[in-house]
Design a protein around this motif. Structure first.
Motif, PDB file in Angstrom:
ATOM      1  N   ILE A 103     -10.257 -12.979 162.708  1.00 52.76           N
ATOM      2  CA  ILE A 103     -11.269 -13.926 163.152  1.00 52.76           C
ATOM      3  C   ILE A 103     -12.626 -13.238 163.275  1.00 52.76           C
ATOM      4  CG2 ILE A 103     -11.970 -15.519 164.975  1.00 52.76           C
ATOM      5  CD1 ILE A 103      -9.506 -16.408 163.385  1.00 52.76           C
ATOM      6  N   SER A 141     -14.016 -13.648 159.356  1.00 55.79           N
ATOM      7  CA  SER A 141     -14.870 -14.817 159.560  1.00 55.79           C
ATOM      8  C   SER A 141     -16.299 -14.395 159.875  1.00 55.79           C
ATOM      9  CB  SER A 141     -14.323 -15.688 160.690  1.00 55.79           C
ATOM     10  OG  SER A 141     -13.032 -16.174 160.387  1.00 55.79           O
ATOM     11  N   PHE A 177     -19.861 -26.623 161.965  1.00 50.95           N
ATOM     12  CA  PHE A 177     -18.496 -26.127 161.807  1.00 50.95           C
ATOM     13  C   PHE A 177     -17.645 -26.170 163.079  1.00 50.95           C
ATOM     14  CE2 PHE A 177     -21.016 -23.618 158.678  1.00 50.95           C
ATOM     15  CZ  PHE A 177     -20.468 -24.157 157.528  1.00 50.95           C
ATOM     16  N   THR A 194     -16.701 -28.254 165.419  1.00 49.92           N
ATOM     17  CA  THR A 194     -15.693 -29.285 165.680  1.00 49.92           C
ATOM     18  C   THR A 194     -14.920 -29.678 164.431  1.00 49.92           C
ATOM     19  OG1 THR A 194     -17.373 -31.015 165.387  1.00 49.92           O
ATOM     20  CG2 THR A 194     -16.980 -30.232 167.629  1.00 49.92           C
ATOM     21  N   ARG A 195     -15.291 -29.136 163.294  1.00 53.45           N
ATOM     22  CA  ARG A 195     -14.590 -29.464 162.047  1.00 53.45           C
ATOM     23  C   ARG A 195     -13.573 -28.401 161.672  1.00 53.45           C
ATOM     24  NH1 ARG A 195     -19.382 -31.654 162.292  1.00 53.45           N
ATOM     25  NH2 ARG A 195     -19.730 -33.733 161.430  1.00 53.45           N
ATOM     26  N   LEU A 196     -13.884 -27.159 161.973  1.00 52.06           N
ATOM     27  CA  LEU A 196     -12.953 -26.056 161.709  1.00 52.06           C
ATOM     28  C   LEU A 196     -12.434 -25.523 163.043  1.00 52.06           C
ATOM     29  CD1 LEU A 196     -14.914 -24.279 158.829  1.00 52.06           C
ATOM     30  CD2 LEU A 196     -13.018 -25.897 158.638  1.00 52.06           C
ATOM     31  N   GLU A 197     -13.137 -24.626 163.644  1.00 49.58           N
ATOM     32  CA  GLU A 197     -12.809 -24.056 164.946  1.00 49.58           C
ATOM     33  C   GLU A 197     -14.121 -23.644 165.605  1.00 49.58           C
ATOM     34  OE1 GLU A 197      -9.985 -24.141 166.293  1.00 49.58           O
ATOM     35  OE2 GLU A 197      -8.557 -24.370 164.644  1.00 49.58           O
ATOM     36  N   ARG A 242     -12.206 -27.924 167.550  1.00 46.09           N
ATOM     37  CA  ARG A 242     -11.579 -28.967 166.738  1.00 46.09           C
ATOM     38  C   ARG A 242     -10.779 -29.906 167.638  1.00 46.09           C
ATOM     39  NH1 ARG A 242      -6.558 -28.669 164.725  1.00 46.09           N
ATOM     40  NH2 ARG A 242      -6.517 -26.418 165.120  1.00 46.09           N
ATOM     41  N   ASN A 294      -6.873 -29.949 167.872  1.00 41.74           N
ATOM     42  CA  ASN A 294      -6.187 -28.774 168.411  1.00 41.74           C
ATOM     43  C   ASN A 294      -5.458 -29.157 169.698  1.00 41.74           C
ATOM     44  OD1 ASN A 294      -5.379 -26.286 169.417  1.00 41.74           O
ATOM     45  ND2 ASN A 294      -7.250 -25.261 168.765  1.00 41.74           N
TER      46      ASN A 294
END
Length: 280
Positions: free
Chosen positions: A109, A113, A146, A148-151, A154, A157
């Protein structure tokens, strides 16, 4: 507990450095002349690769990695007794912070990332405000586009029904995104002022970290291909660079960035609304 203490201490030292260097300004070496040879262009390109890599290797693990790990520990601790010992979506045990799990989180991560987000930062850096303000804007844009769409926010989750409370999760991860953006601006500026073009200066030993790209194959291959294009691209590369730094590109890029954020904003607000009230 020892892992948490070490992570917290490293993150605190990082915060002190960011505050100390907050007014640093990014300074790049002058572009090579149009008739510059391959050696001159290669030195210039290697400088940029090293600055990008150093920024990613520092900000990703130290801010996104350690910060994300501590945020997860905080949410686990505030989840109540019922949450302790249960499995998260990633098959992690709530309430347990292991050395192996922390290293894995920092590598996959924080590092990987973080490098992707660092590349994005350098792609848009020139179109954002100077100094740490630009990093703050970038972090906010990352959160909206990003977050709320990926991490990490989200809505799908299921961990948000296990740990919490919801307001703490939103506050912690929002602060993490903003802090990561600021760290990219401050660290990249600091590195740019410290690092010379590769040569006989002792600081050139820092270029040894480029060997990391050998084991990070996708990043290394991309850097090699881009480097060959830059070194041997000649006038075509110079014309592209001149256009990208011109006033038309500046206005176009800022409008495009603003449009992306505006389009993503309603979905972000709706997703945050879905998180309200969730938690143990």
């Amino acid at each position: 507990m020892a892992v948490v203490i070490v992570c917290g201490a490293l993150l605190a030292l990082t915060a002190v450095g960011l505050v100390r260097w907050r007014d640093e300004v990014f300074v790049a070496p002058p572009p090579p002349p149009v008739d510059a040879g391959a050696r001159v262009r290669a030195r210039h390109y290697l400088w940029w690769v090293q600055v990008v890599l150093a920024t990613g290797l520092l900000c990703g693990p130290l801010v996104m990695g350690l910060g994300g790990r501590l945020a997860m520990r905080l949410l686990g601790a505030t989840g109540g007794d019922a949450a302790q010992g249960r499995l998260t979506e990633a098959d992690e045990v709530v309430g347990e912070i292991t050395v192996g799990g922390t290293i894995g989180f920092i590598v996959f991560i924080g590092l990987l990332s973080g490098l992707v987000m660092t590349l994005l930062w350098f792609a848009v850096r020139r179109y954002l405000p100077a100094r740490w303000i630009g990093g703050l804007v970038f972090g906010a844009a990352l959160l909206v586009v990003f977050g709320t769409r990926l991490e990490p926010l989200r809505p799908g989750n299921e961990d948000f029904d296990l740990v919490g409370p919801w307001w703490l999760a939103i506050a912690a991860f929002s602060a993490l995104a903003l802090g990561f953006g600021v760290s990219l601006a401050v660290v990249s500026a600091r590195v740019s002022r410290w690092l010379p073009l590769v040569g006989r200066d002792r600081r050139s030993l820092a270029y040894g970290s480029l060997l990391v790209l050998v084991i990070m194959f996708p990043f290394g291959l991309a850097a090699l291909v881009a480097g060959l294009a830059y070194v041997f691209g000649g006038r075509a590369v110079d014309r592209s660079r001149a256009w990208l730094t011109g006033p038309v590109a500046l206005r176009t890029a800022r409008l495009a960035i603003g449009a992306v954020v505006l389009v993503a904003a309603p979905g972000f607000v709706i997703a945050i609304g879905d998180l309200v009230g969730r938690g143990p």
